[in-house]
Design an enzyme around this catalytic site. Structure first.
Site, PDB file in Angstrom:
ATOM      1  N   GLU C 206      17.652   0.211 112.354  1.00  0.00           N
ATOM      2  CA  GLU C 206      17.380   1.605 112.038  1.00  0.00           C
ATOM      3  C   GLU C 206      15.996   2.013 112.544  1.00  0.00           C
ATOM      4  OE1 GLU C 206      19.606   3.559 110.845  1.00  0.00           O
ATOM      5  OE2 GLU C 206      18.338   5.324 110.602  1.00  0.00           O
ATOM      6  N   GLU C 222      11.625  -0.421 110.256  1.00  0.00           N
ATOM      7  CA  GLU C 222      13.007  -0.020 109.978  1.00  0.00           C
ATOM      8  C   GLU C 222      13.122   1.504 109.938  1.00  0.00           C
ATOM      9  OE1 GLU C 222      15.216  -2.724 107.299  1.00  0.00           O
ATOM     10  OE2 GLU C 222      13.253  -3.201 106.465  1.00  0.00           O
ATOM     11  N   ARG C 224      11.355   5.413 111.757  1.00  0.00           N
ATOM     12  CA  ARG C 224      11.179   6.049 113.052  1.00  0.00           C
ATOM     13  C   ARG C 224       9.711   6.336 113.372  1.00  0.00           C
ATOM     14  NH1 ARG C 224      15.104   8.751 110.291  1.00  0.00           N
ATOM     15  NH2 ARG C 224      13.837  10.618 110.135  1.00  0.00           N
ATOM     16  N   SER C 242      10.477   8.428 108.053  1.00  0.00           N
ATOM     17  CA  SER C 242      10.143   9.360 109.132  1.00  0.00           C
ATOM     18  C   SER C 242       8.643   9.515 109.259  1.00  0.00           C
ATOM     19  CB  SER C 242      10.781  10.716 108.789  1.00  0.00           C
ATOM     20  OG  SER C 242      10.150  11.778 109.468  1.00  0.00           O
ATOM     21  N   GLY C 288       1.521  20.225 103.772  1.00  0.00           N
ATOM     22  CA  GLY C 288       1.332  21.246 102.759  1.00  0.00           C
ATOM     23  C   GLY C 288       1.700  20.826 101.347  1.00  0.00           C
ATOM     24  N   THR C 289       2.166  19.601 101.172  1.00  0.00           N
ATOM     25  CA  THR C 289       2.531  19.141  99.831  1.00  0.00           C
ATOM     26  C   THR C 289       1.316  19.176  98.911  1.00  0.00           C
ATOM     27  OG1 THR C 289       4.235  17.669 100.730  1.00  0.00           O
ATOM     28  CG2 THR C 289       3.456  17.178  98.502  1.00  0.00           C
ATOM     29  N   LYS C 290       1.483  19.779  97.743  1.00  0.00           N
ATOM     30  CA  LYS C 290       0.395  19.776  96.761  1.00  0.00           C
ATOM     31  C   LYS C 290       0.498  18.513  95.929  1.00  0.00           C
ATOM     32  CE  LYS C 290      -0.169  24.718  96.158  1.00  0.00           C
ATOM     33  NZ  LYS C 290       0.571  25.764  95.447  1.00  0.00           N
ATOM     34  N   LYS C 305      -4.114  19.542  98.579  1.00  0.00           N
ATOM     35  CA  LYS C 305      -3.042  19.531  99.578  1.00  0.00           C
ATOM     36  C   LYS C 305      -3.087  18.194 100.305  1.00  0.00           C
ATOM     37  CE  LYS C 305      -1.678  24.153 100.170  1.00  0.00           C
ATOM     38  NZ  LYS C 305      -0.767  24.965 100.998  1.00  0.00           N
ATOM     39  N   ARG C 318       3.627   9.119  95.091  1.00  0.00           N
ATOM     40  CA  ARG C 318       4.940   9.032  94.451  1.00  0.00           C
ATOM     41  C   ARG C 318       5.279  10.361  93.792  1.00  0.00           C
ATOM     42  NH1 ARG C 318       5.404   7.025  88.545  1.00  0.00           N
ATOM     43  NH2 ARG C 318       3.797   8.353  87.660  1.00  0.00           N
TER      44      ARG C 318
END
Lengths: 345, 345, 345
Positions: C206, C222, C224, C242, C288-290, C305, C318
């Site tokens: 993979e 395993e 990308r 990813s 952009g994840t808070k 951020k 997590r």
């Protein structure tokens, strides 16, 4: 009778040991073929109507060349001429109507029509195709009917040859049959099976197009297009993303993706998308996902199930990384495919 | 001494330039073989007990054919007869007991026993197999020991041949060795490595079965079965789903999936599932995931760590799309594999 | 003039029907080659400076062998001697400087330098390489320029041969050109394209390494590795994870992963990771994840951020399985690659 054929193809066939046709390659399949050609072909091949696949004798091939020559289709004449030197049987497949296929040769002709972009996904009757096809070992020495594989493996090994079995499947890898113009497929093991690759489509290594599915124009496909799913022009499927099919827990409704959409990497959809939609990387929207609709000021409006938004345009789906709730708002960003990549496709 | 062999196989072997055996194909491996056959074979091959792989001289093969002919096993006699014309060395592998394999020929015999479905995953001692095997270039011209690859590449290119290197790995692609009945593998590059594919199993393009792992019966595999993981009958692994192995951050406990489970697309599990469990598309359950247990009325009962539910049956795991919390409740939906697909497998 | 070449290679080339070079294999590419060798080679090949790819006449090859023989480089002399028997054209590629490549032969030389580990990703000028390369059908009979494919398919089928089209792409599968020492690639269809595989790297089925990307040392891949992404020693990319590239909705910033990181299965990153970071299985961190930062006592500190933490070390990401919020805290667990696997690499 042969004036209004649905389709026609001359192919090089593979027979199994019992003489049954298990696979056919049609170099130049025709949709709504020229009546002059099919009339000539029908006469030479002894075709008398209906949907028929006829394995030709050498004498019929000669008659066919002469007849087609008289019809003035020089390209077809050259093909027939070349086919006379084939080491394998030649089959002429006449489809009067688009009915559920009754033979392997019919299924293969329809798969060719799809991959040659002569027909779009869902426009051909392929009902029962799965049951008609043989389960084939696709090997480095060509297609082998599965019951014959052990003997062929023994013969190859005794002779010191490596016989590679690349797939065991009913559907062929269509890229061994036709590569339409303007396409790139980084790993054809994943691009095949009666797929429709639109001009300007790139299927990257992680991309996959299943049976009777595909793209309608330029697209960057790094995710999985499940059976029957169609992707509009200018859309971009991120690496490992999923479009829910009907095999593994998906419903019966075949989904689709409109134009200029972006499904992020490792995301997934169980609903149809309209145009210009975005699904955030890593977010899976199933039909039952409850979405908080947000207004332009990012204030909650109401809660809806994702299936109510199926097929709507200009939506952006994301999971609020603070609250964990899934939200949907108007998409104001414009997605553009990577320019350099697509210019040189 | 040869009356109670664990297993026996006659194979066509590949040797490297130094004469070391690097790979073997056993067309008809035997588990607990008929004592008559192995007694005859042992005598002809000069076998004197223990686990031994013996490269046979032509005269031994002749003696072997005669001895097996006397034992009345016509099928084996025909095989031995055919092997006498092999362009490669023939090896006879006798395993008295199921010990950790000490040679390449032993490992390959055990991989064959698994893929022929003569043994289920985890029932054979394969300890240290990884260290016994050579790292091989699996090419279009057969297996090549890695140190010999550059020279072979040069030879091929000078002669105008394309030498394709399909994998560089210790484990072989088992589908080049045996395709058991009733299976489909859409891309064998992903189905191999000592895998056990149950009858009625379909491994789709995105599916993958690692070493000493597999399915026990009908199953639709579009996700990844990690090393050692076993999937029960009637289960369905959605596209891109993950079963946590022991390589990348997984623990030491090998997980399993029971019967009639559905793991949704892009989902994943770090715990074992019992029977009739569902994991929602896109949800990854690790052993440490805290789950809100819900009762039949969908009211919260208590919080548990996922590992406490490892191996339990009839559970449905999902992430609440409003609160973002992960929930577990009794599974009342019945999963059914796609009928048409499996009828024609 | 030839005393300070950037690089040099002698290759076996494939020409299309019009005589244009579409692909080259360089068995022993040289970075900063020995001036004695390149001076001799330059003279024999009529090289007069700049970046040039020269298709050699037999007489030039003879002169080249003599000249290199005089320079005392016996290994190169043997190669030139062997090349004189090639069934294909021989090309000598001299790169005076590392400029944007103007020819196919130049691009291929640079791809070889990367895959031979003579250069690390991003250290070579490959601007515009995509536009220079032909879109090629990579087949079981070697590379075929796309316009010539239908004719070649017809010839093969007429002769009863199966012509497998394995990819349609501008970039080659580099594992057909060079396998550097100490690497395993379970499915080379995914390991290629000018990738840099560090010693001790395992690329599982993979796993995937895109163009100008790779690993710098031991690593278990395993997931990308997108175009341009570089992974440090001792890191572990879980199945299906990813690393966000620049093709599908990713930004323009190329991300990287430091040493001893673990990205869980089906997880993903849109930011760079420093050393010893962990991303939980199934969690996608975009720029952009808070994130809720947590202290050692697992108490919330503040919200940031993700892009603010790009490149930082010793972090664990997590999603709180109870609240659904994404959290980040100091990583105290030590990641270790599977010992047995890597010992025997």
């Amino acid at each position: 009778m042969t004036d209004t054929l649905h389709s026609f193809g001359l192919g090089i066939a593979t027979l199994n040991r019992e003489g049954a046709l298990i696979e056919t390659w049609y170099p130049a399949p025709m949709l709504h073929p020229d009546p002059g050609v099919t009339r000539a072909a029908g006469k030479a091949c002894g075709y008398s109507g209906g949907n028929r696949a006829i394995v030709l004798e050498p004498v019929q091939l000669e008659a066919l060349e002469k007849a087609i020559s008289d019809s003035g289709d020089e390209h077809s004449r050259q093909l027939v001429h070349a086919l006379q030197s084939a080491a394998r049987p030649i089959v002429a497949t006449f489809l009067a109507t688009d009915e559920a296929p009754a033979s392997v040769a019919e299924v293969y002709l329809k798969l060719h029509l799809l991959s040659h972009r002569l027909c779009q996904p869902h426009t051909l009757n392929l009902r029962g195709a799965f049951g008609v096809l043989h389960n084939i070992a696709w090997t480095s020495e060509g297609p082998i009917d599965l019951p014959e594989l052990p003997q062929r493996q023994l013969q190859a090994r005794l002779a010191g040859r490596a016989l590679s079995v690349d797939a065991v499947d009913k559907f062929p890898k269509m890229s061994d049959y036709v590569i339409p113009p303007g396409i790139r497929i980084a790993d054809t093991a994943r691009g095949g099976r009666g797929a429709h690759g639109g001009e300007g489509t790139t299927v990257m290594h992680e991309g996959f197009i299943n049976f009777n599915a595909g793209t309608l124009g330029p697209a960057m496909i790094e995710g999985r297009i499940s059976a029957g799913v169609v992707i509009g022009e200018g859309s971009d499927l991120g690496g490992g993303c999923s479009t829910m099919g009907t095999l593994s827990g998906g419903g019966k409704e075949v989904i689709s993706v409109g134009r200029d959409c972006l499904i992020g990497a490792n995301a997934g959809i169980g609903i149809a998308l309209g145009d210009r939609c975005v699904v955030e990387a890593g977010l899976y929207i199933t039909a039952g996902t409850k979405l908080q609709l947000m207004d332009r000021d990012n204030q909650p409006v109401r809660t809806v199930k994702a299936r109510e938004l199926s097929g709507h345009s200009d939506l952006l789906f994301r999971r609020n990384s603070t609250t964990g709730g899934v939200e949907c708002r108007a998409n104001s960003t414009q997605i553009e495919l990577n320019e350099e990549l697509h210019r040189h496709n």
